[in-house]
Scaffold this active site. Structure first.
Site, PDB file in Angstrom:
ATOM      1  N   ARG A   6       0.826  -1.300  -0.013  1.00  0.00           N
ATOM      2  CA  ARG A   6      -0.003  -0.058   0.025  1.00  0.00           C
ATOM      3  C   ARG A   6       0.867   1.018  -0.143  1.00  0.00           C
ATOM      4  O   ARG A   6       1.907   1.350   0.523  1.00  0.00           O
ATOM      5  CB  ARG A   6      -0.886   0.186   1.247  1.00  0.00           C
ATOM      6  CG  ARG A   6      -1.894  -0.988   1.213  1.00  0.00           C
ATOM      7  CD  ARG A   6      -2.952  -0.913   2.388  1.00  0.00           C
ATOM      8  NE  ARG A   6      -3.722  -2.137   2.275  1.00  0.00           N
ATOM      9  CZ  ARG A   6      -4.911  -1.908   1.666  1.00  0.00           C
ATOM     10  NH1 ARG A   6      -5.271  -1.084   0.908  1.00  0.00           N
ATOM     11  NH2 ARG A   6      -5.711  -3.159   1.721  1.00  0.00           N
ATOM     12  N   ASP A 166      -7.483  -4.126   8.928  1.00  0.00           N
ATOM     13  CA  ASP A 166      -6.159  -3.616   8.280  1.00  0.00           C
ATOM     14  C   ASP A 166      -5.228  -3.276   9.439  1.00  0.00           C
ATOM     15  O   ASP A 166      -5.094  -2.147   9.541  1.00  0.00           O
ATOM     16  CB  ASP A 166      -6.240  -2.908   7.044  1.00  0.00           C
ATOM     17  CG  ASP A 166      -5.172  -2.453   6.364  1.00  0.00           C
ATOM     18  OD1 ASP A 166      -4.038  -3.132   6.688  1.00  0.00           O
ATOM     19  OD2 ASP A 166      -5.044  -2.128   5.300  1.00  0.00           O
ATOM     20  N   ASP A 167      -4.373  -4.182   9.776  1.00  0.00           N
ATOM     21  CA  ASP A 167      -3.466  -3.628  10.776  1.00  0.00           C
ATOM     22  C   ASP A 167      -1.900  -2.942  10.243  1.00  0.00           C
ATOM     23  O   ASP A 167      -0.931  -3.662  10.543  1.00  0.00           O
ATOM     24  CB  ASP A 167      -3.083  -4.763  12.072  1.00  0.00           C
ATOM     25  CG  ASP A 167      -2.542  -4.402  13.266  1.00  0.00           C
ATOM     26  OD1 ASP A 167      -2.415  -3.022  13.476  1.00  0.00           O
ATOM     27  OD2 ASP A 167      -1.989  -5.182  13.766  1.00  0.00           O
ATOM     28  N   GLU A 168      -2.276  -1.895   9.740  1.00  0.00           N
ATOM     29  CA  GLU A 168      -1.015  -1.126   9.291  1.00  0.00           C
ATOM     30  C   GLU A 168      -0.968   0.507   9.912  1.00  0.00           C
ATOM     31  O   GLU A 168      -2.061   0.689  10.223  1.00  0.00           O
ATOM     32  CB  GLU A 168      -1.007  -0.849   7.744  1.00  0.00           C
ATOM     33  CG  GLU A 168      -1.187  -2.351   7.039  1.00  0.00           C
ATOM     34  CD  GLU A 168      -0.993  -2.111   5.568  1.00  0.00           C
ATOM     35  OE1 GLU A 168       0.044  -1.983   4.850  1.00  0.00           O
ATOM     36  OE2 GLU A 168      -2.205  -1.650   4.891  1.00  0.00           O
ATOM     37  N   TYR A 169       0.211   1.009  10.016  1.00  0.00           N
ATOM     38  CA  TYR A 169       0.249   2.232  10.434  1.00  0.00           C
ATOM     39  C   TYR A 169      -0.159   2.506  11.908  1.00  0.00           C
ATOM     40  O   TYR A 169      -0.648   3.705  12.054  1.00  0.00           O
ATOM     41  CB  TYR A 169      -0.511   3.190   9.175  1.00  0.00           C
ATOM     42  CG  TYR A 169      -0.043   2.950   8.125  1.00  0.00           C
ATOM     43  CD1 TYR A 169       1.365   2.899   7.553  1.00  0.00           C
ATOM     44  CD2 TYR A 169      -0.876   2.251   6.957  1.00  0.00           C
ATOM     45  CE1 TYR A 169       1.718   2.623   6.163  1.00  0.00           C
ATOM     46  CE2 TYR A 169      -0.603   2.028   5.700  1.00  0.00           C
ATOM     47  CZ  TYR A 169       0.545   2.283   5.102  1.00  0.00           C
ATOM     48  OH  TYR A 169       0.846   1.966   4.041  1.00  0.00           O
TER      49      TYR A 169
END
Length: 307
Positions: A6, A166-169
């Protein structure tokens, strides 16, 4: 093979959006359920389309049909993305919508219902926002359950079909928050599934949460409807105990993953018996050639774009 993660630009846009926190507990007219649509007649994997609503319209998902039969190309549309933010005063996570996500939700009658009336499910993705709050670091079952209620209340209020994780950032540790722990995501998903037993819960298979699916004898794998590969242009089977019918090892970014790669991944999806095909960043451009590259393999038909 091209591996596309992403965009950092997207993350910056999310982090910089100036918005107000959602206030729960009110009843909104936007939550009116869409009229049920006939079940799609097409045979083949479930196709998923993420839409970056900072730049594009959710209605793009409904513009693609199959030349043979006229069924929708896409079965699930994902609003990308709400955020999990952190209130430093209260020391708790809260659900946050940037101005573009809020616009989509406030205009559900024109942005969401038309898709649902076509039989397309509309799911809200939730993403970290660099503030230290994430799905994997709730300090207690009570805190995880409170956030699960915010999620399920949103689904009810706006008439959505589910939640995507969505486990990002998250930037775990920022603002004095804790590091990931083993109970957090298990408690969160367990509470959410109890709140909305008949809605979609999906997993973008990345981050600390995705590797913490079991705790205290409870495995939440079966509580997900779908899980998918997060790396565009690649093939990677999600490491979760779900049947093939609920998994997408294929992931493509429309307009950036080559048509030949998209076709190869679709062909492999069918030949190896997987039931989901993930796409990201569907925009308003006529992407018939890109979409047809995978629909030929998935459904034996070209795609048609309606302007």
């Amino acid at each position: 093979m091209l591996t596309l993660v992403r965009s950092r630009v997207r993350a910056a846009a999310l982090a910089l959006s100036a918005v107000a926190a959602l206030t729960f507990g009110t009843t909104a007219t936007t939550g009116a359920a869409a009229a049920p649509a006939p079940a799609p007649a097409k045979q083949g994997p479930t196709s998923v389309a993420y839409v970056e609503v900072n730049n594009n319209s959710m209605l793009n998902v409904g513009k693609y049909t199959l030349a043979n039969g006229g069924d929708n190309v896409f079965d699930v549309a994902v609003i990308f993305a709400a955020n999990i933010n952190y209130d430093t005063g209260k020391k708790e996570a809260y659900l946050h919508f940037n101005e573009n996500v809020q616009r989509v939700l406030d205009n559900a009658a024109t942005e969401i219902r038309p898709l649902q009336q076509k039989g397309i499910k509309v799911v809200l993705s939730v993403l970290g926002n660099h503030q230290g709050a994430g799905f994997a670091n709730f300090p207690s079952q009570q805190a995880a359950s409170a956030f699960a209620k915010q999620l399920s209340d949103t689904v009810t209020e706006y008439g959505l079909d589910g939640i995507d994780f969505d486990d990002e950032y998250a930037d775990y540790g920022n603002n004095g928050t804790g590091q990931p722990n083993d109970s957090s995501f298990v408690n969160l998903v367990t509470a959410l599934r109890a709140n909305m037993p008949d809605k979609i819960v999906s997993l973008y298979n990345i981050g600390p949460a995705a590797s913490r699916l079991s705790y205290g004898g409870v495995d939440i794998s079966s509580k997900f409807d779908y899980a998918w590969n997060p790396y565009y242009g690649t093939w990677q089977v999600p490491g979760i105990a779900l049947p093939k019918s609920k998994l997408s090892p294929a992931a493509v970014e429309i307009g950036r993953t080559s048509q030949s790669t998209a076709a190869d991944l679709a062909r492999r999806t069918v030949s190896e018996g997987y039931g989901v095909y993930l796409t990201y960043n569907l925009d308003g451009t006529d992407r018939t050639a890109d979409v047809s590259a995978f629909t030929r393999q998935l459904y034996g038909s070209d795609a048609v774009f309606a302007r």
